[in-house]
Design a protein around this motif. Structure first.
Motif, PDB file in Angstrom:
ATOM      1  N   VAL A  58       0.847  -1.201   0.000  1.00 43.49           N
ATOM      2  CA  VAL A  58       0.000   0.000   0.000  1.00 43.49           C
ATOM      3  C   VAL A  58       0.878   1.245   0.000  1.00 43.49           C
ATOM      4  O   VAL A  58       0.633   2.191  -0.762  1.00 43.49           O
ATOM      5  CB  VAL A  58      -0.968  -0.001   1.208  1.00 43.49           C
ATOM      6  N   ARG A  59       1.922   1.266   0.826  1.00 43.06           N
ATOM      7  CA  ARG A  59       2.814   2.436   0.878  1.00 43.06           C
ATOM      8  C   ARG A  59       3.481   2.686  -0.479  1.00 43.06           C
ATOM      9  O   ARG A  59       3.590   3.826  -0.927  1.00 43.06           O
ATOM     10  CB  ARG A  59       3.863   2.261   1.967  1.00 43.06           C
ATOM     11  N   VAL A  60       3.923   1.616  -1.124  1.00 42.83           N
ATOM     12  CA  VAL A  60       4.561   1.754  -2.440  1.00 42.83           C
ATOM     13  C   VAL A  60       3.570   2.337  -3.437  1.00 42.83           C
ATOM     14  O   VAL A  60       3.906   3.245  -4.213  1.00 42.83           O
ATOM     15  CB  VAL A  60       5.121   0.397  -2.927  1.00 42.83           C
ATOM     16  N   LEU A  61       2.352   1.829  -3.438  1.00 47.03           N
ATOM     17  CA  LEU A  61       1.337   2.342  -4.358  1.00 47.03           C
ATOM     18  C   LEU A  61       1.003   3.806  -4.067  1.00 47.03           C
ATOM     19  O   LEU A  61       0.813   4.603  -4.994  1.00 47.03           O
ATOM     20  CB  LEU A  61       0.065   1.495  -4.279  1.00 47.03           C
ATOM     21  N   GLN A  62       0.931   4.169  -2.798  1.00 45.41           N
ATOM     22  CA  GLN A  62       0.608   5.546  -2.431  1.00 45.41           C
ATOM     23  C   GLN A  62       1.720   6.515  -2.821  1.00 45.41           C
ATOM     24  O   GLN A  62       1.451   7.657  -3.168  1.00 45.41           O
ATOM     25  CB  GLN A  62       0.338   5.657  -0.926  1.00 45.41           C
ATOM     26  N   ASN A  68      -2.580   5.783 -13.367  1.00 46.68           N
ATOM     27  CA  ASN A  68      -4.006   5.470 -13.451  1.00 46.68           C
ATOM     28  C   ASN A  68      -4.575   5.587 -12.044  1.00 46.68           C
ATOM     29  O   ASN A  68      -4.622   4.610 -11.289  1.00 46.68           O
ATOM     30  CB  ASN A  68      -4.197   4.065 -14.021  1.00 46.68           C
ATOM     31  N   LYS A  69      -5.016   6.797 -11.689  1.00 44.18           N
ATOM     32  CA  LYS A  69      -5.432   7.074 -10.317  1.00 44.18           C
ATOM     33  C   LYS A  69      -6.570   6.172  -9.858  1.00 44.18           C
ATOM     34  O   LYS A  69      -6.566   5.688  -8.737  1.00 44.18           O
ATOM     35  CB  LYS A  69      -5.854   8.535 -10.171  1.00 44.18           C
ATOM     36  N   ARG A  70      -7.556   5.946 -10.729  1.00 38.80           N
ATOM     37  CA  ARG A  70      -8.699   5.106 -10.320  1.00 38.80           C
ATOM     38  C   ARG A  70      -8.273   3.675 -10.046  1.00 38.80           C
ATOM     39  O   ARG A  70      -8.685   3.074  -9.063  1.00 38.80           O
ATOM     40  CB  ARG A  70      -9.793   5.136 -11.377  1.00 38.80           C
ATOM     41  N   LYS A  71      -7.451   3.132 -10.913  1.00 45.77           N
ATOM     42  CA  LYS A  71      -6.999   1.748 -10.734  1.00 45.77           C
ATOM     43  C   LYS A  71      -6.147   1.628  -9.470  1.00 45.77           C
ATOM     44  O   LYS A  71      -6.320   0.692  -8.685  1.00 45.77           O
ATOM     45  CB  LYS A  71      -6.201   1.289 -11.951  1.00 45.77           C
ATOM     46  N   MET A  75      -6.942  -0.554  -6.141  1.00 40.53           N
ATOM     47  CA  MET A  75      -5.999  -1.549  -5.632  1.00 40.53           C
ATOM     48  C   MET A  75      -5.694  -1.294  -4.159  1.00 40.53           C
ATOM     49  O   MET A  75      -5.660  -2.231  -3.354  1.00 40.53           O
ATOM     50  CB  MET A  75      -4.706  -1.521  -6.444  1.00 40.53           C
ATOM     51  N   ILE A  76      -5.492  -0.023  -3.800  1.00 38.42           N
ATOM     52  CA  ILE A  76      -5.211   0.332  -2.408  1.00 38.42           C
ATOM     53  C   ILE A  76      -6.393  -0.026  -1.529  1.00 38.42           C
ATOM     54  O   ILE A  76      -6.228  -0.594  -0.445  1.00 38.42           O
ATOM     55  CB  ILE A  76      -4.839   1.827  -2.290  1.00 38.42           C
TER      56      ILE A  76
END
Length: 94
Positions: A58-62, A68-71, A75-76
């Motif tokens: 989650v931290r990596v994704l954030q 692709n903000k929605r995707k 995912m988060i």
């Protein structure tokens, strides 16, 4: 810093600076804080290796690129839901 009130113990207010962690057993960690006035312990959550790996994802994704903000947001949210289920299960076990 977070202002809290010891609602289970002495009823005094205090400022939380940094929660503590302890190994419960095996790879399970307890995150908690204690009232500095009376020592009442408050458990925030329990994690195991799998949950901590999901939290790292989650931290990596954030922090990563927002192509692709929605995707990414979806995912988060999915990962956070899995984390919550895992933490709830650990709390019941302990």
């Amino acid at each position: 810093m977070l202002k809290l009130k010891c609602d289970k113990g002495c009823k005094e207010e205090f400022t939380l600076i940094e929660p503590g962690t302890d190994i419960v057993y095996d790879d399970i960690l307890k995150t908690y804080f204690c009232c500095p006035h009376c020592g009442q312990e408050y458990v925030s959550h329990y994690t195991n290796t799998g949950i901590r790996e999901l939290q790292d994802t989650v931290r990596v994704l954030q922090e990563g690129p927002k192509r692709n903000k929605r995707k990414t947001k979806r995912m988060i949210q999915d990962l956070q839901a899995r984390i919550k289920v895992g933490m709830d299960r650990l709390r019941e076990e302990i």
